[in-house]
Every structure is written in structure tokens, then in C-alpha cells.
Design an enzyme around this catalytic site. Structure first.
Site, PDB file in Angstrom:
ATOM      1  N   TYR A   1      31.206  65.041   5.373  1.00 47.17           N
ATOM      2  CA  TYR A   1      31.810  66.222   5.978  1.00 47.17           C
ATOM      3  C   TYR A   1      31.277  66.379   7.394  1.00 47.17           C
ATOM      4  O   TYR A   1      30.224  66.943   7.626  1.00 47.17           O
ATOM      5  CB  TYR A   1      31.502  67.475   5.161  1.00 47.17           C
ATOM      6  CG  TYR A   1      31.982  67.442   3.732  1.00 47.17           C
ATOM      7  CD1 TYR A   1      32.966  66.554   3.303  1.00 47.17           C
ATOM      8  CD2 TYR A   1      31.447  68.318   2.790  1.00 47.17           C
ATOM      9  CE1 TYR A   1      33.390  66.536   1.988  1.00 47.17           C
ATOM     10  CE2 TYR A   1      31.875  68.312   1.474  1.00 47.17           C
ATOM     11  CZ  TYR A   1      32.836  67.411   1.078  1.00 47.17           C
ATOM     12  OH  TYR A   1      33.253  67.400  -0.235  1.00 47.17           O
TER      13      TYR A   1
ATOM     14  N   PRO B   1      39.388  74.408  -6.302  1.00 47.48           N
ATOM     15  CA  PRO B   1      39.511  75.305  -7.454  1.00 47.48           C
ATOM     16  C   PRO B   1      40.602  76.360  -7.306  1.00 47.48           C
ATOM     17  O   PRO B   1      41.090  76.872  -8.312  1.00 47.48           O
ATOM     18  CB  PRO B   1      38.129  75.959  -7.541  1.00 47.48           C
ATOM     19  CG  PRO B   1      37.617  75.921  -6.137  1.00 47.48           C
ATOM     20  CD  PRO B   1      38.144  74.638  -5.555  1.00 47.48           C
TER      21      PRO B   1
ATOM     22  N   GLY C   1      47.190  76.027  -4.376  1.00 43.75           N
ATOM     23  CA  GLY C   1      48.321  76.682  -3.747  1.00 43.75           C
ATOM     24  C   GLY C   1      49.588  76.384  -4.520  1.00 43.75           C
ATOM     25  O   GLY C   1      49.572  76.109  -5.709  1.00 43.75           O
ATOM     26  N   GLY C   2      50.730  76.447  -3.832  1.00 42.84           N
ATOM     27  CA  GLY C   2      51.990  76.115  -4.475  1.00 42.84           C
ATOM     28  C   GLY C   2      52.641  77.303  -5.141  1.00 42.84           C
ATOM     29  O   GLY C   2      52.280  78.460  -4.912  1.00 42.84           O
TER      30      GLY C   2
END
Length: 278
Positions: free
Chosen positions: A59, A205, A208-209
């Protein structure tokens, strides 16, 4: 007060953690545009009672670990920072498994340096590299553990068969797989972790959608509880299994506060079952 989970029999943390991927720049590449805001976000997470933070060498690369150390070091005694290695970042758009033993050992040493630690409490293999013998990858972790560089070992995005194969060489205290209310392909992995007392850390966790729309079971339950749809999504995970340890990430303090409040949300069994229709 958050419910807790004990990792590796010796480290008890709250069951709602924080994922530190999004404190980096766009595409998890380089520093964020507003470094002071990222530092404030991390400090606020700890103020809100978060005791488990998940990061990775990839990251940034390295940026997330550096920011965590800048914000929080010296760390509170009850804080566990878990990191990962095994995903190389040759460019902003590439995430390539790399499990050569010398690479994993190098990355662990770099994580120790960036996090300003002598020992990593939880070191996770970010991906199993199909081009490197599994025993060689796990052997590198076992050597680090024997040297006192890592305390506990975990896996990411694995099957039950892979967990069992790894456990022949080293104790596995956590598994981090993609799992949320509408993406439950790894039910068998979660069930295995629950039987074996292994922490299950679902990444992504809060999905969306369509399930997050203003209509449907998620919206209905959110209205009943006076909560947001994201909070109900996280509460569903916590209800699903006592070994569940979600790590929602964000770059917004408002969203952070919303997410952490989900730890106090309780679903009825009927609401839990209704959400399965999402």
C-alpha cells in the site's frame, strides 16, 4: 463496548478494525494529497476504540506503514497492527504475487523498519505465489518467526485446502478473504475458520452495487434500526460469525465514525435472515 476476538491465544482486539489501504494516494500509490488529514484519520480511529489495524507493504508501496508509524508510534499497548507481504507493485496498476523466500524476508524487514517495530505481531502472506513452492514461502515465514521477527502468521485469499496445507508447516491465526453481504463465495472458508478458531478478516466488507440502493432488505433494516446501510452491512458480518473481524477502510473521518459505530449495532435473527435476500 466492542465485542472482542483473541488472535493467536495472546492478543485480544475489538471485532471491528480499520483497513489502512486508503490512507495512501490514488490507486494506493504514493502519499495522499493531504498527509495531515491522513494522520488525523488514523489517530481518530484509535480514539474511537479501534485496536486492530490492517496494512500491507504494497500500500503505497510502504506509504501506509510509514503513515501509521508517524501517526501512532509509540503504539498503545492494546493496538495490533497487522501487515502483509507477497504482492509486488512494479507499477501503479500492477499487483503481482511474489513469494520468493528472500523477497518475503526482505519485505518483513522493511515493514519492521517503516513501522518502527522489533517484531510484527501479525504477518500475513498477501497472496500465495503459484510460481514458488508453497513450502518455500511458508519456510520464510517460519524462519522469521523463529528469529523473533514475527509473532503470528496469517493468510490472504486462500481456500480451505491451502489453509490446511500451510498449517502443516506453521500455525495460522488469521485468514483474510473477500467476503461481504452480497459476495459470500467463501462460506466454506469462513465455516472452517470458525471451527478451528481462526480469525476471519473480510476485505471489502462494505459492498456496493444494488444491495446498497434506497430500496430492498438492506434499506428496510437500516430504517428499522435508525442506522445507515453501510452500518447494517458491517453489523451483518459481526452477527454472521464470532470469528469475523471486518476492516472497513476510508479516507474520511465522517465515514470512519459511521463505520466504527456499527460495532454497537445489533441485528435480530429475523433481520439477519432477511438480509440474506440482498
Amino acid at each position: 463496548m466492542q465485542e472482542t476476538i483473541t488472535i493467536g491465544k495472546d492478543f485480544t482486539v475489538g471485532r471491528l478494525g480499520f483497513g489502512a489501504m486508503r490512507i495512501t494516494g490514488p490507486g494506493m500509490w504514493g502519499p495522499p494529497a493531504d498527509v495531515p488529514a491522513a494522520l488525523a484519520l488514523v489517530r481518530r480511529a484509535v480514539e474511537l476504540g479501534v485496536t486492530f489495524i490492517d496494512t500491507a507493504d504494497s500500500y503505497g508501496p510502504g506509504t501506509s506503514e510509514e503513515l501509521l508509524a508517524e501517526a501512532l508510534h509509540p503504539y498503545p499497548d492494546n493496538l495490533l497492527i497487522a501487515t502483509k507481504a507477497g504482492q509486488s507493485r512494479p507499477s501503479r496498476a500492477e499487483w503481482i504475487p511474489l513469494g520468493r523466500p528472500e523477497y518475503l524476508r526482505q519485505q518483513a524487514e522493511l515493514s519492521l523498519r517503516r513501522l518502527r517495530l522489533d517484531c510484527l505481531d501479525l504477518f500475513q502472506l498477501h497472496r500465495i505465489d503459484p510460481k514458488v513452492p508453497l513450502a518455500d514461502q511458508i519456510g520464510a515465514a517460519k524462519q522469521l518467526q523463529d528469529e523473533g521477527k514475527i509473532r503470528h502468521f496469517g493468510l490472504s485469499q486462500v481456500s480451505v485446502a491451502e489453509i490446511e496445507a500451510v498449517r502443516e508447516h506453521i500455525e495460522v491465526v488469521s485468514v483474510q478473504n473477500l467476503y461481504n453481504l452480497t459476495r459470500r463465495d467463501d462460506e466454506d472458508v469462513l465455516d472452517y475458520c470458525e471451527r478451528e478458531g481462526i480469525a476471519f478478516i473480510p476485505w471489502l466488507p462494505v459492498a456496493g452495487g444494488g444491495h446498497a440502493s434506497a430500496t430492498g432488505p438492506l434499506a428496510e433494516v437500516a430504517a428499522e434500526l435508525g442506522a445507515t446501510r453501510a452500518q447494517v452491512s458491517l453489523a451483518w458480518l459481526l452477527h454472521r460469525s464470532p470469528v469475523m473481524l471486518p476492516i472497513p477502510g476510508t479516507s474520511s473521518i465522517a465515514h470512519l465514525e459511521e463505520n466504527t459505530a456499527a460495532a454497537d449495532l445489533r441485528l435480530t435473527d429475523e433481520q439477519f435472515e432477511r438480509l440474506l435476500r440482498c
